[in-house]
Each structure stands twice: as C-alpha cells, then as structure tokens.
Design a protein around this motif. Structure first.
Motif, PDB file in Angstrom:
ATOM      1  N   LEU A  23      12.648   4.702  -2.411  1.00 39.81           N
ATOM      2  CA  LEU A  23      12.542   6.150  -2.603  1.00 39.81           C
ATOM      3  C   LEU A  23      13.418   6.887  -1.595  1.00 39.81           C
ATOM      4  CD1 LEU A  23      11.166   8.733  -3.748  1.00 39.81           C
ATOM      5  CD2 LEU A  23       9.350   8.363  -2.053  1.00 39.81           C
ATOM      6  N   LEU A  24      13.336   6.517  -0.334  1.00 36.77           N
ATOM      7  CA  LEU A  24      14.141   7.180   0.694  1.00 36.77           C
ATOM      8  C   LEU A  24      15.633   6.905   0.483  1.00 36.77           C
ATOM      9  CD1 LEU A  24      11.913   6.462   3.822  1.00 36.77           C
ATOM     10  CD2 LEU A  24      12.367   8.705   2.814  1.00 36.77           C
ATOM     11  N   SER A  25      15.976   5.655   0.183  1.00 35.29           N
ATOM     12  CA  SER A  25      17.387   5.288   0.038  1.00 35.29           C
ATOM     13  C   SER A  25      18.037   5.993  -1.142  1.00 35.29           C
ATOM     14  CB  SER A  25      17.528   3.778  -0.130  1.00 35.29           C
ATOM     15  OG  SER A  25      17.128   3.099   1.031  1.00 35.29           O
TER      16      SER A  25
ATOM     17  N   LEU B 242       7.316   4.323   7.085  1.00 34.78           N
ATOM     18  CA  LEU B 242       7.934   4.659   5.804  1.00 34.78           C
ATOM     19  C   LEU B 242       7.132   5.733   5.063  1.00 34.78           C
ATOM     20  CD1 LEU B 242       9.063   1.193   4.378  1.00 34.78           C
ATOM     21  CD2 LEU B 242      10.559   3.089   5.011  1.00 34.78           C
ATOM     22  N   ALA B 243       5.810   5.579   5.027  1.00 33.11           N
ATOM     23  CA  ALA B 243       4.966   6.567   4.352  1.00 33.11           C
ATOM     24  C   ALA B 243       5.075   7.928   5.029  1.00 33.11           C
ATOM     25  CB  ALA B 243       3.516   6.085   4.335  1.00 33.11           C
ATOM     26  N   TRP B 244       5.095   7.919   6.360  1.00 33.40           N
ATOM     27  CA  TRP B 244       5.227   9.168   7.101  1.00 33.40           C
ATOM     28  C   TRP B 244       6.571   9.834   6.818  1.00 33.40           C
ATOM     29  CZ3 TRP B 244       8.820  10.189  11.043  1.00 33.40           C
ATOM     30  CH2 TRP B 244       8.636  11.391  11.725  1.00 33.40           C
TER      31      TRP B 244
ATOM     32  N   SER C  81       0.809  -1.227   0.000  1.00 39.43           N
ATOM     33  CA  SER C  81       0.000   0.000   0.000  1.00 39.43           C
ATOM     34  C   SER C  81       0.837   1.269   0.000  1.00 39.43           C
ATOM     35  CB  SER C  81      -0.940   0.011   1.208  1.00 39.43           C
ATOM     36  OG  SER C  81      -0.210   0.201   2.409  1.00 39.43           O
ATOM     37  N   VAL C  82       2.134   1.169   0.312  1.00 37.96           N
ATOM     38  CA  VAL C  82       2.998   2.354   0.264  1.00 37.96           C
ATOM     39  C   VAL C  82       4.034   2.253  -0.851  1.00 37.96           C
ATOM     40  CG1 VAL C  82       2.680   2.820   2.715  1.00 37.96           C
ATOM     41  CG2 VAL C  82       4.627   1.444   1.994  1.00 37.96           C
ATOM     42  N   GLY C  83       3.915   1.225  -1.691  1.00 38.10           N
ATOM     43  CA  GLY C  83       4.830   1.089  -2.812  1.00 38.10           C
ATOM     44  C   GLY C  83       6.273   0.945  -2.346  1.00 38.10           C
TER      45      GLY C  83
ATOM     46  N   LEU D 194      10.396  14.345   1.964  1.00 41.75           N
ATOM     47  CA  LEU D 194      10.382  14.679   0.538  1.00 41.75           C
ATOM     48  C   LEU D 194       9.092  15.355   0.082  1.00 41.75           C
ATOM     49  CD1 LEU D 194      11.837  11.267  -0.693  1.00 41.75           C
ATOM     50  CD2 LEU D 194      13.064  13.444  -0.657  1.00 41.75           C
ATOM     51  N   ASN D 195       8.100  15.425   0.967  1.00 35.48           N
ATOM     52  CA  ASN D 195       6.770  15.917   0.604  1.00 35.48           C
ATOM     53  C   ASN D 195       6.189  15.114  -0.556  1.00 35.48           C
ATOM     54  OD1 ASN D 195       4.493  17.557   0.901  1.00 35.48           O
ATOM     55  ND2 ASN D 195       5.215  19.027  -0.634  1.00 35.48           N
ATOM     56  N   VAL D 196       6.445  13.796  -0.517  1.00 36.54           N
ATOM     57  CA  VAL D 196       5.939  12.883  -1.537  1.00 36.54           C
ATOM     58  C   VAL D 196       5.018  11.879  -0.863  1.00 36.54           C
ATOM     59  CG1 VAL D 196       6.553  11.066  -3.176  1.00 36.54           C
ATOM     60  CG2 VAL D 196       7.943  13.136  -3.040  1.00 36.54           C
ATOM     61  N   THR D 197       3.813  11.750  -1.385  1.00 33.28           N
ATOM     62  CA  THR D 197       2.841  10.810  -0.837  1.00 33.28           C
ATOM     63  C   THR D 197       3.058   9.439  -1.468  1.00 33.28           C
ATOM     64  OG1 THR D 197       1.222  12.560  -0.501  1.00 33.28           O
ATOM     65  CG2 THR D 197       0.399  10.300  -0.529  1.00 33.28           C
ATOM     66  N   THR D 198       3.228   8.429  -0.618  1.00 35.11           N
ATOM     67  CA  THR D 198       3.394   7.066  -1.117  1.00 35.11           C
ATOM     68  C   THR D 198       2.204   6.172  -0.790  1.00 35.11           C
ATOM     69  OG1 THR D 198       4.537   6.378   0.904  1.00 35.11           O
ATOM     70  CG2 THR D 198       5.894   7.210  -0.899  1.00 35.11           C
ATOM     71  N   PHE D 199       1.422   6.541   0.216  1.00 35.96           N
ATOM     72  CA  PHE D 199       0.280   5.712   0.602  1.00 35.96           C
ATOM     73  C   PHE D 199      -0.785   5.777  -0.477  1.00 35.96           C
ATOM     74  CE2 PHE D 199      -3.524   5.131   3.552  1.00 35.96           C
ATOM     75  CZ  PHE D 199      -3.447   3.752   3.479  1.00 35.96           C
TER      76      PHE D 199
END
Length: 430
Positions: free
Chosen positions: A350-352, A402-404, A343-345, A410-415
């Motif tokens: 992305l973070l790494s 992780l989503a938080w 659900s968060v892809g 990054l101000n990127v939504t993953t959820f």
C-alpha cells in the motif's frame, strides 16, 4: 486475481513443502543444510539484482495503460527485463568474487555450492521482473505458476534424474540442478509473455526513461530487498553459529511455516497494482475499502492455517527425517511474527504503490537492522530458539510501524482489529 493467486500459492506452498521433504531425505541433513543456505543467498541477492523492477512494474504498467502512453509502456517492458538480467550478471560476478576472497573464513563445504548456485542470479532476477509484468496484466497463472509450481518441480525432477544417472546426492549436485531449473523456467516464462503481450500492446516505437524508472524503482528495491533480508536473515545467521545439520532443522521449520506465510504473500502480490490503480483514479474511499478487504483476507486465513499447523507440525517435521521434530518449538515462536505481519495486511505494498516507498524502505531497513542485532544477541545465547525469537520480535516492530505509517500518511487503517470493530465504514478524507 486474488483468488487465483491464493490458489496458486496454496498449491505452491504444498509443493515447496513436499519438495523440501524429498530434498532433505535425498541429500541428508548435512548437505540439505548447505544447499538451504546457498539457495537462500540466491533468493536474497536475486531480489536485489532485479533493480526493483519486479515491484515497479505494478506501478508503471497501470499508469502507462491508463494514460495510453504505449511508447513508454513498450520501453518499460523491454528495458526492465534487460536491466534486471544485466544487474543479475554483475551481482553474480561480485558474489562469486566475494566467495573466493573470503574463502579462508568460509567453511570449505559452503564454497563450491555457493559459487555454482550464484550462476542462477541473472535468470532469477529476469524471472522476477517477468512475474511483476504478468501480475500487472492480471495473468496470475503466468506470474505465479513458473515460480511456485514449475521451478520447484523442475529442481526436484532434475535432482532425482541426476542421482539416478549416478551423480552424488550432494549440495553441489542440488546447486547445479537449481541453476538449470532457474534457466529453463525463465525461458518458459519469456516465451509465454512474448506470445501474450502483443494482444495488450501493439508493436511500435519505444521510449526509454531508464533514469526516471530507476529513481522510482530504487526505493521499491530497498523495500523488497529488506523484506527478503528480514525473511531470510535468520537462516543465514544461524549458519554463522551452527552446523549444517542445525541449519537444516531451522530451515525445515521455516519452510513448514511457509504453509501459513503464503497467505500474506498471495494477497500482497494480488494487491499491489490495485493500490496503484486506486491512487491514479484518486479514489481514496475505494482505496480504504480495498485495504480493509486485503487485511481481512490476509489475517483470518493466516490465523486458521496457523492453528491447524500447530496441531500437525510434529508429524510434518518427522517427514524430513530423524531429529527434525526438534524444530516444533521454532514453528510456534516464528508463527508469532507471521501473524503479526498478517494482522496489518499488505501495508508495505500500500505504501509503495501510493508514493511512500521511501517511508516503507526506511521501515524495512530499521527492521532488518533490529533483526540482525537481535540475532547476534540471541543465537549465541539460545541457539535456534534465539533466531526464532529475534525474527518474530523484529516482525512485530515492522508490523506496528507499517500500520502507523499507513494511518499517518494515507489516513488508511490497515490493522485488522479496528477494521473489525468499525466494519470499515469510516470514509477517507482526500
């Protein structure tokens, strides 16, 4: 590349599942359970032995190619593989020494299979780095086929041949052929990379910046290591409390669930170097749009595959042999965690790939610690179901944090839920 990776992972998941059925039938539940634990240790230690270079390849190779720094690129391509192999040798020596040191506390039937299978570690780590290099050049077949198609096929073929030639159908024999298959596939991948790489980077001087590479790779190693520990800790911990026959049931259930989990790993593998490219180009809107696509590509196929699996799982488990159908409730419990992660892809990639690997490593360390504590609490109380509940609860925690972190850093939504509601049109501020 995502579609190619997805196709290979589909075939790989199906092949891995079929090979596990044959292994379980050929070895019997007891030896199959022993081999499953031994190979799980190889996967966990092999990920750690590669030094993080399997992931950092997706960071450094696009960076050096974009900057046309071919001296550093040549140095990284050579040094990363050599370092991983040497780390693998050291890890294997330490692991084998630990087995002999702890042999009074280890069940005797685990000792020899563990010692044998640890010999695969240098080649396993070497192969992981080669996977990362091939992914970074958009060569999904060379990155995925050796690991997910050729190696399982080689293990299965060599084991059948060994039994046909008179070797016992035992965990020790399975461990031997697993080592042989790992060596053969690593060599195959090396030969093909050696042929393809000169077309991308001409021979010339190489600049080695091993210290700098290790500084960046180490947090990525923690990410990959803790991710693999989270994925595999339940199998290892079940072996502490339950018999090999029970381990076999749990492992069969988790391998069946891999028919769903491969979606996440396929998109994650195809996305890592893409995230790195967006960051190096300072294209934050493109990064947000691609992240939305990656999350949707992960969640919806996972949800569909999970629904189908729940319908056919009883039949699939019976293929492993008598008694394996008792693993059906475990699949339902473990599926909760798989869907939570989907659900968060690929939020961890992305973070790494955007410089927040230390944050990601911290999240996975906390998740692993929570997983261990919950397993220690629930397995003695609820048995195999306790391990499944503990693992899913830990992954729910992992996905939430992780989503938080992606949103905050990054101000990127993953959820996936807010992405569906907003259609991903909200721009990202630089």
């Amino acid at each position: 590349m995502a579609l190619s990776t997805f196709a290979v992972r589909v075939a790989g998941a199906a092949l891995a599942f079929l090979s596990q059925i044959v292994l379980a039938r050929l070895l019997g539940a007891h030896d199959y359970g022993i081999y499953s634990v031994a190979w799980t240790f190889v996967i966990v230690l092999g990920v750690m032995a590669c030094g993080g270079f399997s992931t950092s390849a997706s960071r450094f190779i696009p960076q050096y190619r974009q900057a046309e720094d071919f001296d550093s690129l040549r140095g990284f391509l050579k040094s990363s593989r050599l370092t991983a192999f040497l780390f693998g040798v050291g890890t294997a020596a330490c692991a084998i020494g630990t087995v002999f040191l702890l042999s009074p506390a280890i069940e005797p039937y685990y000792t020899l299979p563990l010692v044998i299978v640890f010999l695969a570690l240098p080649f396993f780590a070497f192969g992981l780095v080669q996977d990362g290099i091939a992914r970074s050049y958009d060569w999904p077949s060379l990155a995925m086929l050796p690991t997910y198609i050729w190696r399982p096929l080689a293990i299965l073929f060599l084991l059948v041949c060994a039994v046909f030639l008179g070797f016992p159908a035992s965990a020790e024999t399975a461990a031997l052929v697993a080592v042989a298959a790992t060596v053969l596939i690593a060599a195959y991948q090396y030969v093909h990379l050696k042929r393809k790489l000169p077309s991308k980077v001409a021979p010339g001087p190489a600049r080695v910046e091993l210290k700098s590479w290790l500084v960046v790779s180490a947090p990525m190693l923690m990410v990959e290591g803790f991710l693999q520990l989270i994925t595999s800790a339940d199998v290892i911990m079940v072996s502490f409390f339950q018999s090999p026959d029970e381990v076999a049931v749990y492992f069969a259930a988790s391998r069946t669930l891999a028919l769903v989990h491969f979606v996440y790993f396929a998109v994650r593998a195809a996305s890592a170097h893409r995230f790195s490219s967006y960051i190096h180009n300072q294209d934050l809107n493109g990064l947000a749009a691609y992240t939305r696509q990656a999350s949707l590509w992960t969640f919806w196929p996972s949800l569909a595959a999970g629904a189908v699996l729940l319908l056919v799982a009883p039949l699939l488990l019976r293929l492993f042999g008598n008694g394996f159908e008792s693993g059906y409730p475990l699949i339902a419990l473990l599926l909760i965690g798989v869907l939570a992660r989907a659900s968060v892809g690929p939020a961890d990639a992305l973070l790494s790939m955007t410089g927040h690997q230390k944050t990601c490593a911290g999240i996975y360390a906390a998740t692993f610690a929570l997983n261990v504590v919950l397993n220690l609490m629930f397995i003695p109380w609820l048995g195999l179901a306790g391990a499944a509940i503990a693992t899913s609860c830990a992954i729910l925690f992992e996905a939430t944090v992780l989503a938080w972190a992606a949103k905050r850093r990054l101000n990127v939504t993953t959820f996936v839920v807010p992405l569906m509601l907003s259609n991903g049109r909200r721009p990202v501020e630089s």
